[in-house]
Design a protein around this motif. Structure first.
Motif, PDB file in Angstrom:
ATOM      1  N   THR A 131       0.622  -1.177   0.338  1.00  0.00           N
ATOM      2  CA  THR A 131      -0.224   0.172  -0.023  1.00  0.00           C
ATOM      3  C   THR A 131       0.922   1.058  -0.272  1.00  0.00           C
ATOM      4  N   ASN A 132       0.089   2.585  -0.570  1.00  0.00           N
ATOM      5  CA  ASN A 132       1.240   3.091  -0.830  1.00  0.00           C
ATOM      6  C   ASN A 132       0.643   5.208  -0.869  1.00  0.00           C
ATOM      7  N   PHE A 133       0.981   5.736  -0.918  1.00  0.00           N
ATOM      8  CA  PHE A 133       0.373   7.047  -1.273  1.00  0.00           C
ATOM      9  C   PHE A 133      -0.577   6.848  -2.011  1.00  0.00           C
ATOM     10  N   ILE A 134      -0.696   6.016  -3.418  1.00  0.00           N
ATOM     11  CA  ILE A 134      -1.568   6.786  -4.505  1.00  0.00           C
ATOM     12  C   ILE A 134      -3.253   5.628  -3.478  1.00  0.00           C
ATOM     13  N   SER A 135      -2.975   4.510  -2.904  1.00  0.00           N
ATOM     14  CA  SER A 135      -3.672   4.138  -1.955  1.00  0.00           C
ATOM     15  C   SER A 135      -4.809   4.803  -0.969  1.00  0.00           C
ATOM     16  N   THR A 136      -3.517   5.186  -0.277  1.00  0.00           N
ATOM     17  CA  THR A 136      -3.699   6.316   1.156  1.00  0.00           C
ATOM     18  C   THR A 136      -5.086   7.859   1.055  1.00  0.00           C
ATOM     19  N   VAL A 137      -3.791   8.160  -0.502  1.00  0.00           N
ATOM     20  CA  VAL A 137      -4.195   9.907  -1.352  1.00  0.00           C
ATOM     21  C   VAL A 137      -5.824   9.919  -1.776  1.00  0.00           C
ATOM     22  N   CYS A 138      -5.076   8.875  -2.965  1.00  0.00           N
ATOM     23  CA  CYS A 138      -6.680   8.670  -4.338  1.00  0.00           C
ATOM     24  C   CYS A 138      -7.296   7.752  -2.981  1.00  0.00           C
ATOM     25  N   ASP A 139      -7.432   6.751  -3.042  1.00  0.00           N
ATOM     26  CA  ASP A 139      -8.503   6.422  -1.995  1.00  0.00           C
ATOM     27  C   ASP A 139      -7.883   4.974  -3.226  1.00  0.00           C
ATOM     28  N   THR A 140      -7.291   4.923  -4.267  1.00  0.00           N
ATOM     29  CA  THR A 140      -7.273   4.458  -5.236  1.00  0.00           C
ATOM     30  C   THR A 140      -6.392   2.566  -5.010  1.00  0.00           C
ATOM     31  N   LYS A 141      -6.796   1.741  -5.684  1.00  0.00           N
ATOM     32  CA  LYS A 141      -5.416   0.672  -5.853  1.00  0.00           C
ATOM     33  C   LYS A 141      -5.115   0.828  -6.692  1.00  0.00           C
ATOM     34  N   VAL A 142      -3.485  -0.140  -7.020  1.00  0.00           N
ATOM     35  CA  VAL A 142      -3.113   0.015  -8.801  1.00  0.00           C
ATOM     36  C   VAL A 142      -2.581  -1.321  -8.330  1.00  0.00           C
ATOM     37  N   ILE A 143      -3.697  -2.221  -9.483  1.00  0.00           N
ATOM     38  CA  ILE A 143      -2.715  -3.753  -9.970  1.00  0.00           C
ATOM     39  C   ILE A 143      -2.023  -3.844 -10.667  1.00  0.00           C
ATOM     40  N   SER A 144      -0.839  -3.954 -10.573  1.00  0.00           N
ATOM     41  CA  SER A 144       0.084  -3.434 -11.719  1.00  0.00           C
ATOM     42  C   SER A 144       0.154  -5.061 -12.910  1.00  0.00           C
ATOM     43  N   GLU A 145      -0.944  -5.863 -12.877  1.00  0.00           N
ATOM     44  CA  GLU A 145      -0.792  -7.261 -14.420  1.00  0.00           C
ATOM     45  C   GLU A 145      -2.026  -7.363 -14.326  1.00  0.00           C
ATOM     46  N   SER A 146      -2.749  -7.774 -15.633  1.00  0.00           N
ATOM     47  CA  SER A 146      -4.292  -7.897 -15.848  1.00  0.00           C
ATOM     48  C   SER A 146      -4.532  -9.621 -15.093  1.00  0.00           C
ATOM     49  N   LEU A 147      -5.946  -9.569 -14.751  1.00  0.00           N
ATOM     50  CA  LEU A 147      -6.517 -11.078 -14.694  1.00  0.00           C
ATOM     51  C   LEU A 147      -6.113 -11.808 -15.298  1.00  0.00           C
ATOM     52  N   ARG A 148      -5.857 -11.533 -16.971  1.00  0.00           N
ATOM     53  CA  ARG A 148      -5.536 -12.701 -17.759  1.00  0.00           C
ATOM     54  C   ARG A 148      -3.565 -13.197 -17.709  1.00  0.00           C
ATOM     55  N   GLN A 149      -3.050 -11.935 -17.078  1.00  0.00           N
ATOM     56  CA  GLN A 149      -1.664 -12.553 -17.428  1.00  0.00           C
ATOM     57  C   GLN A 149      -0.720 -12.948 -15.592  1.00  0.00           C
ATOM     58  N   THR A 150      -2.483 -12.349 -14.600  1.00  0.00           N
ATOM     59  CA  THR A 150      -1.848 -13.387 -13.576  1.00  0.00           C
ATOM     60  C   THR A 150      -2.535 -14.550 -14.095  1.00  0.00           C
ATOM     61  N   TYR A 151      -3.695 -15.317 -14.503  1.00  0.00           N
ATOM     62  CA  TYR A 151      -3.714 -16.428 -14.698  1.00  0.00           C
ATOM     63  C   TYR A 151      -3.058 -17.796 -14.936  1.00  0.00           C
ATOM     64  N   ASN A 152      -2.462 -16.661 -16.249  1.00  0.00           N
ATOM     65  CA  ASN A 152      -1.465 -17.445 -16.613  1.00  0.00           C
ATOM     66  C   ASN A 152      -0.173 -17.911 -16.666  1.00  0.00           C
ATOM     67  N   LYS A 153      -0.147 -16.505 -15.251  1.00  0.00           N
ATOM     68  CA  LYS A 153       1.376 -17.189 -15.392  1.00  0.00           C
ATOM     69  C   LYS A 153       1.188 -17.940 -14.157  1.00  0.00           C
ATOM     70  N   ILE A 154       0.167 -17.668 -13.220  1.00  0.00           N
ATOM     71  CA  ILE A 154      -0.294 -18.749 -12.088  1.00  0.00           C
ATOM     72  C   ILE A 154      -0.527 -20.185 -12.901  1.00  0.00           C
ATOM     73  N   LYS A 155      -1.220 -20.569 -14.093  1.00  0.00           N
ATOM     74  CA  LYS A 155      -1.444 -21.488 -14.949  1.00  0.00           C
ATOM     75  C   LYS A 155      -0.693 -22.368 -15.439  1.00  0.00           C
ATOM     76  N   GLU A 156       0.554 -21.657 -15.898  1.00  0.00           N
ATOM     77  CA  GLU A 156       2.148 -22.322 -16.521  1.00  0.00           C
ATOM     78  C   GLU A 156       2.608 -23.168 -15.063  1.00  0.00           C
ATOM     79  N   LEU A 157       2.753 -22.325 -13.791  1.00  0.00           N
ATOM     80  CA  LEU A 157       3.242 -23.399 -12.973  1.00  0.00           C
ATOM     81  C   LEU A 157       2.760 -24.340 -12.090  1.00  0.00           C
ATOM     82  N   ILE A 158       1.496 -24.828 -12.607  1.00  0.00           N
ATOM     83  CA  ILE A 158       0.100 -25.851 -12.236  1.00  0.00           C
ATOM     84  C   ILE A 158       0.114 -27.579 -12.763  1.00  0.00           C
TER      85      ILE A 158
END
Length: 158
Positions: A131-158
């Protein structure tokens, strides 16, 4: 006390829900795993990505049976769920190198369960300073990769 803000979840909270619909039962029954972000199926549970994640790699372990309380899990379901949770913590450690995890569940809507009728366990990777200034000041969370990228990254390891 620190607070974990997740304002992007409001889209789900405000969305129309039919009483007979269960997002978990639908994902389990449909067998459209990639479309529904289902990562893995075992005998008694399955793993699905949270499409409104607190952090990249936020997944849920869900019993196949539609039940609303942990006390309703039988011995085989409990053993399977905890084995899958352990396996996926290892997979998430390899994929994302987190400094730790939040693992938990909310039983009942009063306790914060967004889907109160079907229990599920959250596994949320955590990093020092995630958590950083953007979540504190802007009430916003930055997710740094898409759901599809995350899905593929995890799926490759299964």
């Amino acid at each position: 006390m620190k607070t974990l803000w997740a304002p992007w979840r409001m889209a789900y909270i405000l969305s129309e829900k039919k009483p007979e619909d269960c997002v978990f039962c639908n994902a389990f029954r449909e067998r459209k795993d990639e479309e529904n972000y289902v990562l893995f199926r075992s005998k008694h549970c399955f793993v699905i990505m949270n499409i409104y994640p607190y952090n990249p790699g936020h997944i849920m372990v869900v019993p196949n049976r539609h039940i609303d309380h942990i006390k309703l899990l039988n011995e085989q379901e409990r053993a399977d769920i905890f084995q899958v949770m352990q396996t996926f913590c290892n997979i998430l450690e390899t994929a994302f190198k987190p400094n730790g995890f939040n693992i938990g569940m909310n039983i009942g809507s009063t306790a914060g369960a967004g889907i109160a009728d079907h229990i599920h366990f959250h596994i949320v990777p955590r990093w020092n300073g995630d958590t950083n200034f953007i979540s504190t000041v802007c009430d916003t969370k930055v997710i740094s990769e898409s759901l599809r990228q995350t899905y593929n990254k995890i799926k490759e390891l299964i």
